[in-house]
Motif scaffolding. Structure first.
Motif, PDB file in Angstrom:
ATOM      1  N   LEU A   1       0.924  -1.142   0.024  1.00 45.87           N
ATOM      2  CA  LEU A   1       0.233  -0.086  -0.258  1.00 45.87           C
ATOM      3  C   LEU A   1       0.809   1.347  -0.201  1.00 45.87           C
ATOM      4  N   ALA A   2       1.733   1.188   0.362  1.00 42.25           N
ATOM      5  CA  ALA A   2       2.611   2.459   1.016  1.00 42.25           C
ATOM      6  C   ALA A   2       4.075   2.634  -0.282  1.00 42.25           C
ATOM      7  N   ALA A   3       3.693   1.541  -1.352  1.00 40.53           N
ATOM      8  CA  ALA A   3       4.594   1.808  -2.008  1.00 40.53           C
ATOM      9  C   ALA A   3       3.752   1.691  -3.438  1.00 40.53           C
ATOM     10  N   MET A   4       2.121   2.410  -3.387  1.00 36.79           N
ATOM     11  CA  MET A   4       1.527   2.525  -4.701  1.00 36.79           C
ATOM     12  C   MET A   4       1.546   3.938  -3.996  1.00 36.79           C
ATOM     13  N   TYR A   5       2.701   4.747  -3.300  1.00 40.44           N
ATOM     14  CA  TYR A   5       2.846   6.354  -3.925  1.00 40.44           C
ATOM     15  C   TYR A   5       3.440   6.556  -4.385  1.00 40.44           C
TER      16      TYR A   5
ATOM     17  N   LYS B   1       7.107   8.747  -3.937  1.00 39.39           N
ATOM     18  CA  LYS B   1       8.239   7.661  -4.251  1.00 39.39           C
ATOM     19  C   LYS B   1       9.518   8.059  -5.400  1.00 39.39           C
ATOM     20  N   ARG B   2       8.929   8.772  -6.206  1.00 36.31           N
ATOM     21  CA  ARG B   2       9.885   9.543  -7.682  1.00 36.31           C
ATOM     22  C   ARG B   2      10.418  10.851  -6.686  1.00 36.31           C
ATOM     23  N   ASN B   3       9.427  11.869  -6.121  1.00 40.88           N
ATOM     24  CA  ASN B   3       9.963  12.428  -5.492  1.00 40.88           C
ATOM     25  C   ASN B   3      11.241  12.515  -4.630  1.00 40.88           C
ATOM     26  N   GLY B   4      11.277  11.889  -3.934  1.00 40.27           N
ATOM     27  CA  GLY B   4      12.392  11.500  -3.035  1.00 40.27           C
ATOM     28  C   GLY B   4      12.061  11.015  -1.441  1.00 40.27           C
ATOM     29  N   ASN B   5      10.623  11.202  -1.814  1.00 38.79           N
ATOM     30  CA  ASN B   5       9.910  11.070  -0.317  1.00 38.79           C
ATOM     31  C   ASN B   5       8.936  10.057  -0.334  1.00 38.79           C
ATOM     32  N   PRO B   6       9.244   8.901  -0.544  1.00 39.05           N
ATOM     33  CA  PRO B   6       8.964   7.774  -0.234  1.00 39.05           C
ATOM     34  C   PRO B   6       7.823   7.608   1.428  1.00 39.05           C
ATOM     35  N   ARG B   7       6.578   6.688   1.225  1.00 36.44           N
ATOM     36  CA  ARG B   7       5.740   7.371   2.106  1.00 36.44           C
ATOM     37  C   ARG B   7       5.669   6.157   3.320  1.00 36.44           C
ATOM     38  N   ALA B   8       5.985   6.005   5.152  1.00 34.98           N
ATOM     39  CA  ALA B   8       6.084   5.138   5.786  1.00 34.98           C
ATOM     40  C   ALA B   8       5.363   3.811   5.470  1.00 34.98           C
ATOM     41  N   ALA B   9       5.613   2.585   6.380  1.00 38.02           N
ATOM     42  CA  ALA B   9       4.482   1.210   5.404  1.00 38.02           C
ATOM     43  C   ALA B   9       3.735   1.940   5.963  1.00 38.02           C
TER      44      ALA B   9
ATOM     45  N   ASP C   1       1.915   4.089   6.622  1.00 43.44           N
ATOM     46  CA  ASP C   1       0.977   5.873   6.057  1.00 43.44           C
ATOM     47  C   ASP C   1       0.682   5.084   4.666  1.00 43.44           C
ATOM     48  N   HIS C   2      -0.597   4.921   4.764  1.00 44.82           N
ATOM     49  CA  HIS C   2      -1.010   5.062   3.434  1.00 44.82           C
ATOM     50  C   HIS C   2      -2.583   5.070   3.416  1.00 44.82           C
ATOM     51  N   GLU C   3      -3.045   6.032   3.893  1.00 43.94           N
ATOM     52  CA  GLU C   3      -4.074   5.891   4.583  1.00 43.94           C
ATOM     53  C   GLU C   3      -5.607   6.189   3.207  1.00 43.94           C
TER      54      GLU C   3
END
Length: 233
Positions: free
Chosen positions: A99-103, A107-115, A117-119
Motif C-alpha cells: 500500500l505504501a509503495a503505491m505512492y 517515491k519519485r520525488n525522493g519522499n517515500p511513504r512509511a509502511a 502511512d497509506h490512509e
C-alpha cells in the motif's frame, strides 16, 4: 473501452479529484471499470436467472431445465470471478508495504511513504471492496435460490417418476390376474374330451372360477403393493 475512456476523463479532469496523484487516478479508473463491468454482468445474468426461476415456479419444463443448468454454470463462473477480485483487493489491503509503495509520485520525488502511512489508497480500495462484496452477496443469494429451485424440481420429477412406476406396477398386477383367468379358460377351451362338455352349468362354473381368480390375484397384488408403500412412507 470503458477503462480507456474512464482513464482519459480522470487524467483530464479539473475537479478536486484531479489533485490526486496520477497513480491514484489511474488506479481508481481501473477499479471503476472493473466494478462497473461486474455490475453490468450481474444485472444481465441475475435478471435472466430470476425470470427463469419465476417460470419454473409455475411450470416444470424440460427445455427450461436445460436453460437453468446453463445459467447455473454461468452464475458459478461469474461468482468465482467476483470472489477472485474480492480476494485480490483484500490481499492488497493486508500488505502495508504494498500500500505504501503505491505512492509512486512521492517515491519519485525522493519522499517515500512509511509502511503504515497509506490512509488515502486504503480508503479508496476499501470503498470498491465494499461494492464488490455487495455483488458477491447478491450473487450468492441468487445461487442459493437456484440450488433450492433445483432441489424442488428434482423432488417433483422424482414424484412423477414414482407415480409412473406405481401405474406400471398396477398394470402388471392386472395383467397377471387376467392371464390367470385366460389360462383357466384356455384349459377348458382345448379340444380335449372331459366329463364337462355336456354339463348344463359347466360354462357358468368355469367363468365364475376364472373371474374369481382374476379378482383374487388382482386384489392380493394391489393390497401387497399398498402395504409396501405404507411401510416406505
Amino acid at each position: 473501452t470503458i477503462l480507456v475512456y474512464e482513464l482519459q476523463e480522470r487524467l483530464r479532469s479539473v475537479s478536486p479529484a484531479a489533485a490526486q496523484p496520477f497513480e491514484f487516478r489511474a488506479l481508481e479508473a481501473v477499479l471503476i471499470s472493473v466494478v462497473g463491468s461486474l455490475q453490468s454482468d450481474e444485472e444481465v445474468l441475475v435478471s435472466l436467472v430470476q425470470n427463469l426461476l419465476a417460470f419454473l415456479e409455475e411450470s416444470v419444463d424440460r427445455s427450461k431445465l436445460r436453460e437453468l443448468l446453463q445459467y447455473s454454470k454461468r452464475l458459478s463462473r461469474f461468482e468465482q470471478k467476483v470472489l477472485n477480485i474480492r480476494d485480490a483487493i483484500d490481499e492488497v489491503l493486508e500488505q502495508d508495504d504494498d500500500l505504501a509503495a503505491m505512492y509512486l509520485t512521492q517515491k519519485r520525488n525522493g519522499n517515500p511513504r512509511a509502511a503504515d502511512d497509506h490512509e488515502d489508497v486504503e480508503l479508496m480500495l476499501e470503498t470498491y471492496l465494499k461494492q464488490v462484496e455487495e455483488i458477491v452477496n447478491h450473487v450468492e443469494n441468487v445461487s442459493s435460490h437456484v440450488r433450492t429451485t433445483e432441489d424442488v424440481v428434482n423432488i417433483i420429477l422424482d414424484s412423477q417418476r414414482n407415480s409412473l412406476l406405481l401405474l406400471e406396477i398396477r398394470l402388471t398386477i392386472l395383467t397377471v390376474g387376467l392371464s390367470t383367468g385366460t389360462f383357466l379358460s384356455g384349459l377348458f377351451g382345448m379340444n380335449l374330451v372331459n366329463s364337462l362338455e355336456n354339463h348344463p352349468d359347466a360354462f357358468f362354473v368355469v367363468s365364475a372360477i376364472a373371474f374369481t381368480a382374476i379378482f383374487a390375484l388382482t386384489f392380493a397384488g394391489l393390497r401387497a403393493m399398498r402395504n409396501v408403500l405404507r411401510k416406505i412412507n
